[in-house]
Design an enzyme around this catalytic site. Structure first.
Site, mmCIF file in Angstrom:
data_model
loop_
_atom_site.group_PDB
_atom_site.id
_atom_site.type_symbol
_atom_site.label_atom_id
_atom_site.label_comp_id
_atom_site.label_asym_id
_atom_site.label_seq_id
_atom_site.Cartn_x
_atom_site.Cartn_y
_atom_site.Cartn_z
ATOM 1 N N LYS A 115 -5.677 15.092 46.635
ATOM 2 C CA LYS A 115 -6.360 14.294 45.622
ATOM 3 C C LYS A 115 -7.529 15.108 45.068
ATOM 4 C CE LYS A 115 -8.539 9.686 45.197
ATOM 5 N NZ LYS A 115 -8.864 8.445 45.957
ATOM 6 N N SER B 198 -7.142 4.206 43.525
ATOM 7 C CA SER B 198 -7.689 5.440 42.978
ATOM 8 C C SER B 198 -6.868 6.654 43.360
ATOM 9 C CB SER B 198 -9.149 5.621 43.408
ATOM 10 O OG SER B 198 -9.263 6.065 44.727
ATOM 11 N N SER C 267 -7.583 2.291 48.463
ATOM 12 C CA SER C 267 -7.071 3.376 47.623
ATOM 13 C C SER C 267 -6.098 4.324 48.304
ATOM 14 C CB SER C 267 -8.239 4.175 47.024
ATOM 15 O OG SER C 267 -8.892 3.391 46.059
#
Length: 516
Positions: free
Chosen positions: A107, A186, A210
């Site tokens: 990420k 997210s 998330s």
């Protein structure tokens, strides 16, 4: 965004990736959508597959499918060189580490000192941090190849309440491969890239939902670990009292393998000191992959949760409960925790102040002085001067910047204490009242509650609604550092049910003409 990203690849690789109609799902006799890390390791060790071939295969998939999905933020321009280096080491008998030669994706809030880390913010465009994140070092120390960085909801979704999940001013909108809709959470790019097999595994981060939410929405397996089981140092923060990294993958065995690589005490992340003595020998969570673990287990579930589902979702959840019972679990109905889910939302009150404090510290300690912004206030100002990409506003950023930015301030202490203690009490009371080993729930139902408590949850695909286009997972929740038990329950359920359907089967429109 994929076209400029591919400019980072070698010219020969780019030419290979653009052949129309390629069916890009197999390499070395393995189906990348179903192959486990253990199977990849075996193929690499036997010589049936090289790391270079494996990296090539994942790059092929990214090029073939990601133009429709936009999960990628940045590809590592040195990935093929690194794969060749590892192949040479393997040939010389110098392979080492449980992930040796295995490509993963991070990420884009996880520091990589050789690639940008931006959290999706246009203000942080091109920011290459001073140091790798601790978990980046751990993954590379285990032999993993970082293939690139993934799009996310900007600043982990903390920009404006109107901003949809998976959107960022720098990366645009991530798209769910099952339904071309909401990728959720997210860690949207991590969920999409994991389910699409753009790498062997991905890393997400969670403050409140998330990891679990994109795992659910994209039919992936996710582990939201106990807060402090893995270091957060070098990860662009949202709220350190609740932040944690964790794996998003396609099967439970891979989730256990990645958790094994990233878990561990970091003396410079004080929260991880709680994990000392709480981990298995060698931090090896794969030893808990037990397909008989549910026999005799007491699993609680809420009848009220069930009633809150629509008819299709209820059918999926009912089937999952039957699967658990068939595997020997004793199901216990309890609604104690259901009425406490609102407690998890208390966490939100702590976020603005923690975000300002921790982001300013990150910018001061982890970024170069030449970066165009150095504080949250400067980010807000930069966005105001470049409004075209801030189409949803930035009220959460502005509200956070208006706080004191002091985590030791009495109100800040009170907010996080109320969130943590209230959530822990709700979960622990439910587990103790009926002598439960875990709580099962549809999807990420208790993501807020477990996040506030800092307790672990594992989610596994359970089925689909809307003609196979809307995934629904089954989550297992328990108390602090109960990852071994939750992994074993999730693995047993996964092996007994086998509900996951790859997105290219659920949504044939993903496939180019000629691929079937």
């Amino acid at each position: 965004l994929l076209v400029p990203l591919l400019l980072h690849l070698e010219p020969a690789a780019s030419a290979r990736l653009t052949q129309p109609g390629d069916c890009v799902g197999r390499v070395g006799g393995l189906d990348l959508q179903t192959a486990t890390i253990a199977e990849l390791r075996t193929a690499l060790a036997s010589g049936r597959l090289t790391s270079e071939e494996l990296v090539d295969a994942y790059l092929d998939r990214i090029n073939a499918y990601d133009p429709k999905l936009n999960s990628m933020r940045h590809l590592n321009p040195h990935a093929l060189d690194e794969a060749r280096r590892m192949d040479a080491l393997r040939a010389a008998g110098k392979a080492h580490g449980a992930l040796f030669g295995i490509p993963i994706l991070l990420k884009d809030n996880v520091n990589t000192k050789d690639m940008p880390t931006t959290a999706g913010s246009q203000a942080l465009r091109g920011s290459i941090p001073l140091n790798d994140a601790v978990i980046t070092k751990k993954l590379e120390g285990a032999g993993a190849i970082v293939l690139g960085k993934l799009n996310l909801s900007e600043f982990a979704g903390w920009v404006d309440l109107r901003m949809p999940p998976g959107y960022s001013s720098l990366g645009g909108q991530v798209v769910n491969p099952y339904n071309y809709g909401d990728p959720s959470g997210s860690s949207a790019g991590s969920g999409v890239a994991a389910t699409m097999a753009f790498a062997a595994a991905t890393i997400g981060t969670e403050t409140s939902g998330s990891i679990l939410s994109p795992s659910n929405a994209n039919s992936a397996v996710g582990i939201k670990p106990t807060t402090g089981l893995a270091s957060r140092r070098g990860i662009l923060p949202l709220a350190p009292s609740f932040d944690t990294p964790g794996p998003i993958v396609r099967n439970v065995s891979d989730a256990a393998a990645i958790l094994s690589a990233i878990a561990g005490v970091d003396k410079k992340d004080p929260r991880t000191l709680d994990a000392k003595g709480q981990m298995p020998p060698h931090h090896d969570y794969t030893r808990f992959l037990d397909d008989g673990a549910l026999k005799g287990a007491r699993i609680g579930y809420s009848e009220q949760d069930r009633e809150d589902l629509n008819s299709e979702e209820r059918a999926v959840f009912d089937r999952a409960l039957k699967d658990l019972k068939r595997e020997g679990a004793t199901l216990v109905t309890t609604d104690t925790h259901y009425w406490s889910e609102w407690v998890g939302l208390v966490e939100i009150a702590a976020v603005p102040n923690e975000f300002k404090t921790s982001l300013n510290e990150y910018l001061a300690e982890q970024t170069k002085k030449s970066l165009r912004v150095h504080t949250l206030g400067e980010i807000v100002q930069y966005n105001e001067g470049h409004p075209k990409k801030m189409k949803y506003g930035q009220t959460l950023l502005q509200g956070s910047d208006a706080t004191l930015g002091n985590m030791d301030e009495p109100t800040a202490i009170a907010n996080r204490t109320a969130a943590i203690e209230g959530a822990r009490l709700a979960i622990d009371t439910t587990l103790a009242a009926d002598e439960l080993d875990a709580i099962a729930a549809p999807g990420p139902t208790y993501a807020n509650l477990s996040a506030s408590a800092g307790y672990p949850t594992v989610i596994v695909p359970a089925g689909y609604t809307n003609g196979g286009r809307d995934p629904l997972g089954l989550s297992f929740l328990a108390s602090a550092f109960d990852e071994p038990q939750l992994i074993s329950f999730a693995f047993d359920y996964e092996q007994a049910s086998q509900r996951r359907v790859p997105p290219t089967e659920a949504n044939p429109d993903l496939l180019d003409k000629g691929c079937g």
